[in-house]
Structure formats: C-alpha cells, structure tokens
Write an enzyme that holds these catalytic residues in place. Structure first.
Site, PDB file in Angstrom:
ATOM      1  N   THR A 160     -84.656 -16.790  89.052  1.00 48.27           N
ATOM      2  CA  THR A 160     -83.197 -17.118  88.784  1.00 48.27           C
ATOM      3  C   THR A 160     -82.937 -18.283  89.787  1.00 48.27           C
ATOM      4  OG1 THR A 160     -80.881 -16.521  88.456  1.00 48.27           O
ATOM      5  CG2 THR A 160     -82.155 -15.185  90.173  1.00 48.27           C
ATOM      6  N   GLU A 161     -82.380 -19.194  89.132  1.00 48.72           N
ATOM      7  CA  GLU A 161     -82.254 -20.444  89.929  1.00 48.72           C
ATOM      8  C   GLU A 161     -81.235 -20.696  91.344  1.00 48.72           C
ATOM      9  OE1 GLU A 161     -81.801 -20.427  86.722  1.00 48.72           O
ATOM     10  OE2 GLU A 161     -80.072 -21.995  86.097  1.00 48.72           O
TER      11      GLU A 161
END
Lengths: 258, 223
Positions: B48-49
C-alpha cells in the site's frame, strides 16, 4: 548539552511567520500532527503555503487551518476527500491556490530538497495534463520530466517517541511523510506521545535521526494505546467506541492525543 | 444478464492470475476486492503506497488502529513479515520497477494501453491525483479491473482516450465483466470470454477491431 525538547505546543510553533511555507506530515488522519496545527492556528500565522499529501478532512487539524482562512496555497496530491468540505469551499470560492503533484513526485521532491539534489527527472505524469510546462527529456529511450525540490520554512510532523537529541520513531503507516519532511525544512518540529531518556530508543530502530530535528514536544498518549500496547476501542478518527476501554479512559484523560 | 461477472466473481478471476510470491498493489475501489480472493496459502505480498508491505485484511471494528490504514484511508491489519517505510521509499518501489503488478480501476483504456482513471476533465471538479500516475508507470504489469461499459452504456475500451491521461502505454491487461483483454501491438486481443459473450458482441459494444489471443503464441510462463 543538546536538548531539543520544548515545554509546550506554543513554544513548539513559535516563530512561524505570515507567508511561511509549512510542511504538514500525515496521510489522511494517520500521522497528522493535529496538536501542532491547533497551536499554529492559535499562534495566528496566515497567508501560509501548506505542503501536505491531503488538504484536511472533517473539522480538525489541516481542515481547521483552511477553515480559519490561514492558507494561501496548498501543494498536495489528493485534496478531495468525502469530508474535505473546508478545502472544497475555499478552492471553489477562489480563496486558495492549488498545486497538484502526483504523490510519488511530491515525496521525491521533498526527499530531493532534504538530500541536496538540485532537480531530478521523473517518468511519472509524462503524457498527462500535469506534464504541461515541464521540461521533457529522453534518457535511454524513456521520457522524463524535470522536477524541482520542495523545501519549507517549517515541517510539522507526528511521531510516536523521541529523545532530547531529536531522534524519532513513528508508528505503523503514520510514518508516511514524516521522515522525508523532517529533512526538507529549515525548522523541523515533531510532536510525539512521549519523550524518552537518551539511550532508550534502539539505535537500530531510529527512523529519523536527531540531526534533522529542531524541536520535539510531548502531547500525551493516543487513546488506542495503553503503555505502548495496542488496545483498540476507537474508530478511524481515534474517537472512542461507545462502551470501550478507550471510552472510559477518555473520560479521565486530559490533553491526550487525538 | 447472467453472462456478466459480478464484482466479486471478477475479483476472484483476477486473483487466480496472480502468482505466488508476487508483490502487488491494489488500487482504491473494486481492485481492493481482489485481496479477498487470493488463493489460501499463497504468499502474495500486498503493497500500500502510504508505506507498507504485507498488508492484511480489515480488522474487527473494535480493533481499528488509526495508525494502520491503506491508501484508501481504510483500516487494515499487519501480517507476519510486514514492513513499514516512508513515502519516498514506497514510491521508489514502484518507479524503480520493484513492484510486480498493480491493479487499477479505469474510466478509459486505449488500444495502445493508455490509461485514464484520475479525472473526467469536468470543469467544476476538484482535481485530485494521488498515486495514480506513479502506479500507472511504475509496476512491471498494470492490470485494469472494470466494467466494460459505463453506466451510460459507453465502452471504456476505446481507440484513444478522451479523458485526461494517467499514463501512456502502461496497461498490459484489462479484466472486465464480459471478457479479459490483452493490450497487444495490434490493439486489444480477447483472452477469455465470460458466459455467453461472443467476440462479435464485444466488437459491437466497443466499436473496436478485436482479435482473439492466439493461444499458440501465448506463453503464460513468460509473464
């Protein structure tokens, strides 16, 4: 002797002038230094340029800073949220300027400022409307855009623990922009749950070394932790769920982390 | 219409194509459903960025941790082996070509693999891009997961995008409710048809010259 600890939030944000460029850590609510932003609002600075991933949600923190009319410009990747009504209104009424930056370019521009890089070429946004006006360059057959560093007068960051040298550790995804923003501002201010004695933080686990930090201030523990352990009982905003342990604890906690 | 896959069935179909051990980013919205359908026992590592590898499913309501969220700002959990990192490292993982696969939603995908998924270009809209442009050009493969048609009945697969672009020539495959398409040098090639959908029907719906993927020349192992 080095002691970067300041006594209170007022002292933590002292000297932030009208027109200053302020980096604000956090991704959504996680890691957003709400107490420092409240202190900044109380201190009265206006015409601010804010560099942050989002432009605030709900009525707290960054959203309140915008609602109070203190912000002239926002540099961010994602201002629009279901609860970003304060930004939305100010933007639609033309009361603030928006510079939209893809999230990875935003992060790298901040990192570049802290690392002394003059500018860099990024492949992100090539061929999109956000490439307009930027220098294009082909390197080894791929097209890149010239991106310039983003620096600030002040960075406001939310950490978990710090020592008096300004070494900081974060918690989970609340780390997000903290470590890079800490490097890119003339004055870096970190709010933490607690300040621990020098030597109490594991040197192998320190995420932001104190060289990047100017002031640390303790704001009290988060409702979802007890003695450093996760106990839950809150919603995503950190508000206690009715009847939970965090709810009963909130009743007798004064000035705890929101 | 029983010949179209619903979102969960489509998510299951996408999940079946993700190899064990892959590092994968799931975009906001429908692509996040893919996480619920990964084969049990497979070690697909979700990125997840906002700064995490090894992301787990949503927690029980009482176990929500405001410090542990995904890129959609929803509560998630931490799997054994998870790691946290700051934003510059996180986007370096994409841009540097370390991420195997990214699955995104789309407004439009062109037959040359251009992606439009961040803005409809409406003049009164508040612009917001987030990590979409970085994701589009960063991962080794970019899959799009979407309905074939808009609510208004227009094809999301197009000759060239009319909406503002997110990335150029970046999409490699499109999973829709009616068929799976590969982006090839000759345009979209249909890889798989769902239910009673036919190639002619797809040609009519999209207005595009579509071919079937030539199974003889498809080397699944090379992907």
């Amino acid at each position: 002797m080095i002691d970067k600890t300041v006594a209170d939030l007022r002292e933590a944000v002292a000297g932030i002038a009208d027109g200053a460029t302020v980096m604000v850590g956090g991704f959504g609510r996680a890691g957003q230094p709400v107490e420092l932003i409240d202190a900044l609002i109380d201190a009265g600075a206006s015409e601010l340029t804010i560099i942050s991933n989002n432009a605030g949600g709900g009525d707290l923190g960054l959203a309140r800073l915008i609602a109070e009319g203190r912000v002239r410009k926002v540099v961010c990747s994602f201002p629009r949220q279901t609860d970003s009504w304060h930004f939305d209104r100010a933007y639609r009424e033309g009361r603030l300027e928006l510079e939209l930056v893809p999230q990875g370019n935003l992060a790298e521009r901040i990192r570049a400022a802290g690392a002394g890089i003059g500018a860099f070429y990024s492949p992100t946004a090539v061929g999109t409307p956000l490439a307009e006006g930027k220098e294009h360059r082909e390197i080894d057959g791929r097209t890149y855009l010239l991106e310039h560093p983003l620096r600030a007068d002040v960075a406001l960051i939310g950490g978990l623990r710090a020592d008096r040298w300004g070494n900081v550790v974060y918690r989970r995804t609340a780390r997000n922009f903290g470590p890079i923003m800490a490097t890119a501002a003339r004055t870096t201010v970190v709010q933490v749950d607690e300040i621990v004695p020098l030597g109490a933080l594991d040197p192998e686990a320190i995420v932001t070394p104190g060289i990047f930090v100017d002031r640390v201030v303790a704001v009290g523990g988060r409702r979802w932790l007890r003695a450093g352990e996760f106990v839950g009982g809150v919603d995503l905003q950190g508000e206690p769920l009715a009847g939970s342990a965090a709810d009963s604890a909130a009743a007798d906690t004064v000035g705890g982390h929101r | 219409m029983t010949d179209r896959l619903d979102r969960d069935a489509l998510a299951r179909r996408v999940a079946a194509d993700i190899p064990d051990g892959a590092y994968v980013n799931l975009g906001i919205g429908a692509p996040t459903l893919v996480a619920d359908h990964l084969p049990p026992g497979s070690e697909v590592i979700l990125h997840t960025e906002n700064g995490m590898l090894g992301m787990g499913p949503a927690p029980a309501p009482g176990d929500v941790d405001p410090d542990l969220i995904n890129a959609g700002k929803l509560a998630v959990t931490e799997l054994p082996g998870a790691a946290y990192f700051h934003h510059a490292d996180s986007f370096g993982m994409m841009r540097g070509g370390h991420l195997d696969l990214c699955i995104l939603g789309a407004f439009q995908v062109s037959q040359t693999g251009d992606l439009a998924n961040w803005s409809t270009g409406a003049p009164d809209a508040i612009p917001a891009v987030g990590g979409a442009m970085d994701l589009a050009i960063g991962a080794k493969d970019v899959y799009v997961m979407t309905d074939l048609l808009t609510r208004g009945g227009e094809s999301k697969l197009v000759e060239s995008c009319t909406y503002p672009l997110t990335g150029v020539g970046c999409v490699t495959r499109v999973y829709t409710d009616r068929a799976v398409f590969d982006v090839t040098p000759d345009g979209f090639a249909v890889r798989e048809l769902f239910g009673t959908t036919t190639l002619d029907e797809l040609r009519e719906l999209t207005g595009l010259t579509l071919t079937m993927v030539d199974e003889a020349t498809t080397d699944e192992e090379s992907r």
